[in-house]
Design a protein around this motif. Structure first.
Motif, mmCIF file in Angstrom:
data_model
loop_
_atom_site.group_PDB
_atom_site.id
_atom_site.type_symbol
_atom_site.label_atom_id
_atom_site.label_comp_id
_atom_site.label_asym_id
_atom_site.label_seq_id
_atom_site.Cartn_x
_atom_site.Cartn_y
_atom_site.Cartn_z
ATOM 1 N N SER A 115 75.138 16.988 74.564
ATOM 2 C CA SER A 115 73.875 17.096 75.299
ATOM 3 C C SER A 115 74.113 17.385 76.776
ATOM 4 O O SER A 115 73.479 18.259 77.364
ATOM 5 N N VAL A 116 75.041 16.671 77.372
ATOM 6 C CA VAL A 116 75.365 16.882 78.789
ATOM 7 C C VAL A 116 75.940 18.283 78.995
ATOM 8 O O VAL A 116 75.590 18.978 79.951
ATOM 9 N N ALA A 117 76.798 18.715 78.095
ATOM 10 C CA ALA A 117 77.400 20.049 78.207
ATOM 11 C C ALA A 117 76.338 21.139 78.127
ATOM 12 O O ALA A 117 76.376 22.111 78.888
ATOM 13 N N ILE A 118 75.364 20.984 77.247
ATOM 14 C CA ILE A 118 74.287 21.972 77.107
ATOM 15 C C ILE A 118 73.436 22.009 78.372
ATOM 16 O O ILE A 118 73.071 23.081 78.858
ATOM 17 N N ILE A 119 73.145 20.850 78.932
ATOM 18 C CA ILE A 119 72.339 20.791 80.159
ATOM 19 C C ILE A 119 73.077 21.451 81.319
ATOM 20 O O ILE A 119 72.517 22.266 82.043
ATOM 21 N N VAL A 120 74.348 21.129 81.478
ATOM 22 C CA VAL A 120 75.141 21.712 82.568
ATOM 23 C C VAL A 120 75.255 23.223 82.388
ATOM 24 O O VAL A 120 75.100 23.992 83.348
ATOM 25 N N LEU A 121 75.488 23.667 81.180
ATOM 26 C CA LEU A 121 75.578 25.100 80.899
ATOM 27 C C LEU A 121 74.263 25.800 81.231
ATOM 28 O O LEU A 121 74.252 26.879 81.825
ATOM 29 N N GLY A 122 73.150 25.183 80.877
ATOM 30 C CA GLY A 122 71.841 25.760 81.185
ATOM 31 C C GLY A 122 71.613 25.889 82.684
ATOM 32 O O GLY A 122 71.092 26.904 83.165
ATOM 33 N N ILE A 123 72.021 24.873 83.439
ATOM 34 C CA ILE A 123 71.876 24.920 84.897
ATOM 35 C C ILE A 123 72.744 26.027 85.483
ATOM 36 O O ILE A 123 72.294 26.799 86.330
ATOM 37 N N VAL A 124 73.983 26.130 85.025
ATOM 38 C CA VAL A 124 74.886 27.165 85.540
ATOM 39 C C VAL A 124 74.344 28.557 85.225
ATOM 40 O O VAL A 124 74.308 29.428 86.097
ATOM 41 N N ILE A 125 73.891 28.765 84.019
ATOM 42 C CA ILE A 125 73.350 30.075 83.636
ATOM 43 C C ILE A 125 72.111 30.405 84.451
ATOM 44 O O ILE A 125 71.944 31.529 84.913
ATOM 45 N N SER A 126 71.224 29.439 84.659
ATOM 46 C CA SER A 126 70.012 29.720 85.427
ATOM 47 C C SER A 126 70.340 30.066 86.874
ATOM 48 O O SER A 126 69.658 30.884 87.490
ATOM 49 N N ARG A 127 71.383 29.466 87.436
ATOM 50 C CA ARG A 127 71.793 29.803 88.813
ATOM 51 C C ARG A 127 72.374 31.206 88.887
ATOM 52 O O ARG A 127 72.178 31.927 89.846
#
Length: 94
Positions: A13-25
């Motif tokens: 879950s944490v990995a998916i959230i971090v990945l989503g933030i990085v991609i959105s940036r």
């Protein structure tokens, strides 16, 4: 066994959230000139139109929420390539 499964789910879950933030940036949409499509713009003025408080659930305050400020702007920009001048409105959360 149950603890390992819970830890794996939490990690995923944490990995998916971090990945989503990085991609959105990375994929942030850059403003472009409405005349020629160039992204080479110069901001000539910025006016604050308003602000509002946003309260989110989660961590941040003793009650478990966080308070953010969202600002609305109107920006005047000039294109470096074709010298077109235009305005755009956007919001920024701080």
């Amino acid at each position: 066994m149950q603890l390992n499964l819970s830890a794996a789910i939490l990690f995923a879950s944490v990995a998916i959230i971090v990945l989503g933030i990085v991609i959105s940036r990375i994929i942030q949409i850059k403003p472009h000139c409405p005349e020629c499509g160039s992204e080479e713009l110069v901001e000539t003025s910025r006016e604050t139109l308003g602000s509002r408080k946003i309260e989110t659930l989660g961590s941040g305050t003793p009650a478990g929420g966080s308070i953010r400020l969202q600002l609305d702007f109107e920006v005047t920009q000039r294109c470096k390539k074709c010298d077109a001048i235009f305005k755009r409105k956007f919001s920024e959360t701080q």
